[in-house]
Design an enzyme around this catalytic site. Sequence first.
Site, PDB file in Angstrom:
ATOM      1  N   ASP A 181       0.861  -1.188   0.000  1.00  0.00           N
ATOM      2  CA  ASP A 181       0.000   0.000   0.000  1.00  0.00           C
ATOM      3  C   ASP A 181       0.894   1.233   0.000  1.00  0.00           C
ATOM      4  O   ASP A 181       1.851   1.330   0.790  1.00  0.00           O
ATOM      5  CB  ASP A 181      -0.896   0.019   1.242  1.00  0.00           C
ATOM      6  CG  ASP A 181      -1.849   1.212   1.243  1.00  0.00           C
ATOM      7  OD1 ASP A 181      -2.915   1.105   0.620  1.00  0.00           O
ATOM      8  OD2 ASP A 181      -1.492   2.240   1.858  1.00  0.00           O
ATOM      9  N   ASN A 186      -2.408  13.264  -4.672  1.00  0.00           N
ATOM     10  CA  ASN A 186      -3.667  13.600  -5.357  1.00  0.00           C
ATOM     11  C   ASN A 186      -4.189  14.970  -4.924  1.00  0.00           C
ATOM     12  O   ASN A 186      -4.626  15.777  -5.750  1.00  0.00           O
ATOM     13  CB  ASN A 186      -4.727  12.532  -5.055  1.00  0.00           C
ATOM     14  CG  ASN A 186      -4.717  11.416  -6.089  1.00  0.00           C
ATOM     15  OD1 ASN A 186      -4.293  11.607  -7.224  1.00  0.00           O
ATOM     16  ND2 ASN A 186      -5.169  10.239  -5.687  1.00  0.00           N
ATOM     17  N   ASP A 195      -2.400   9.469 -11.100  1.00  0.00           N
ATOM     18  CA  ASP A 195      -2.402   8.388 -12.092  1.00  0.00           C
ATOM     19  C   ASP A 195      -0.998   8.107 -12.607  1.00  0.00           C
ATOM     20  O   ASP A 195      -0.624   6.952 -12.829  1.00  0.00           O
ATOM     21  CB  ASP A 195      -3.321   8.753 -13.262  1.00  0.00           C
ATOM     22  CG  ASP A 195      -4.794   8.733 -12.866  1.00  0.00           C
ATOM     23  OD1 ASP A 195      -5.115   8.148 -11.815  1.00  0.00           O
ATOM     24  OD2 ASP A 195      -5.616   9.305 -13.612  1.00  0.00           O
ATOM     25  N   ASP A 210      -4.577   2.469  -4.280  1.00  0.00           N
ATOM     26  CA  ASP A 210      -3.109   2.488  -4.294  1.00  0.00           C
ATOM     27  C   ASP A 210      -2.552   1.205  -3.692  1.00  0.00           C
ATOM     28  O   ASP A 210      -1.473   1.195  -3.105  1.00  0.00           O
ATOM     29  CB  ASP A 210      -2.581   3.716  -3.553  1.00  0.00           C
ATOM     30  CG  ASP A 210      -3.051   3.770  -2.092  1.00  0.00           C
ATOM     31  OD1 ASP A 210      -3.937   2.954  -1.738  1.00  0.00           O
ATOM     32  OD2 ASP A 210      -2.551   4.611  -1.330  1.00  0.00           O
TER      33      ASP A 210
END
Length: 326
Positions: A190, A198, A207, A233
């Site tokens: 993770d 973001n 992305d 993620d």
Amino acid sequence: MKRRTEGRAPPSPGGTLATPALRSAAAAVTAGESAEEHAPLDRALKHSQAAKQKVDAVADDLGTANQAVKTSLSHGIATVPAEQSLQEGERIESTEKEAAEDLREVNGVLLKGIGQLQTTEVALAQAEAVLGHTQEALVSAQHNEDVSRQRALHDSATGLPNRELFNDRMAQAIAMAERHGWILAVMFLDLDGFKQVNDAHGHAAGDAVLKEVARRLALNARDEDTVCRNGGDEFLVPLINPEGVGTPERLGRGILDLIAEPIDAGGIKLSVAASIGIALFPQHASMGAELVAAADAAMYQAKRAGGGTCLARTDGTANVGADRVV
């Protein structure tokens, strides 16, 4: 005519190519190749032979008549009786007319046979054209099916296998591990700090980070291991038959170093870290879903400890690795 032995064209996708032209072409081919098609040509051959015999007979009669005249002249007879000559001429003329009629009939039958052959050739050409279109449609349908299968089993953003494909590969890997007595490990990864990327730089930058992490994981994975995007993620990395129980932790630390390298997102240098949980088969679980759950729990234990590799234990606790990326 040699009978064609090619198979019938397969049905087209959606039924769009099963046209009346194909059915008519196939029917014409079948009818054209039947024994009845040869009957006109057989009759023409018979009439041609009969006409030839009559023409030969006329020639013989003319030859006989000429010889009779020559014989009469050799015996001093200057003329042949008119009635006899008339009868002989009428007989020969009648035979000539019959031969001419037979020849006309032969020509008619031949023309009809040629027409049928031309019709058959046209029908064959139409059938071959339809068959060609059908084959093209089948190739296109197969390509579309492959593309659909690829999309169904892979993540659209990163191109990595998705969880469905991962589950299938895990089931195969567990079966092989049971058969050969192998060790099997699952790493649950993770990203740390991905939400901040973001929020600060937008989803396009996020992305770009996901794609680059996916690329690095896939590039450094072994051929037999399937790197999967689990969603968001999160990533799953199976290790089939690693060399010893310590190998997954060592590989996990290498992955942490790999992800920690700066990522170029449209000219912006971004950095993220990761937490990795590791579960082993058969020590920690015997089923794929249970292995993933154990690795997931170990990953959260590592995340709470500040990041780093983590090995799940059979008693439900976790061992956080010494190396961490903050």
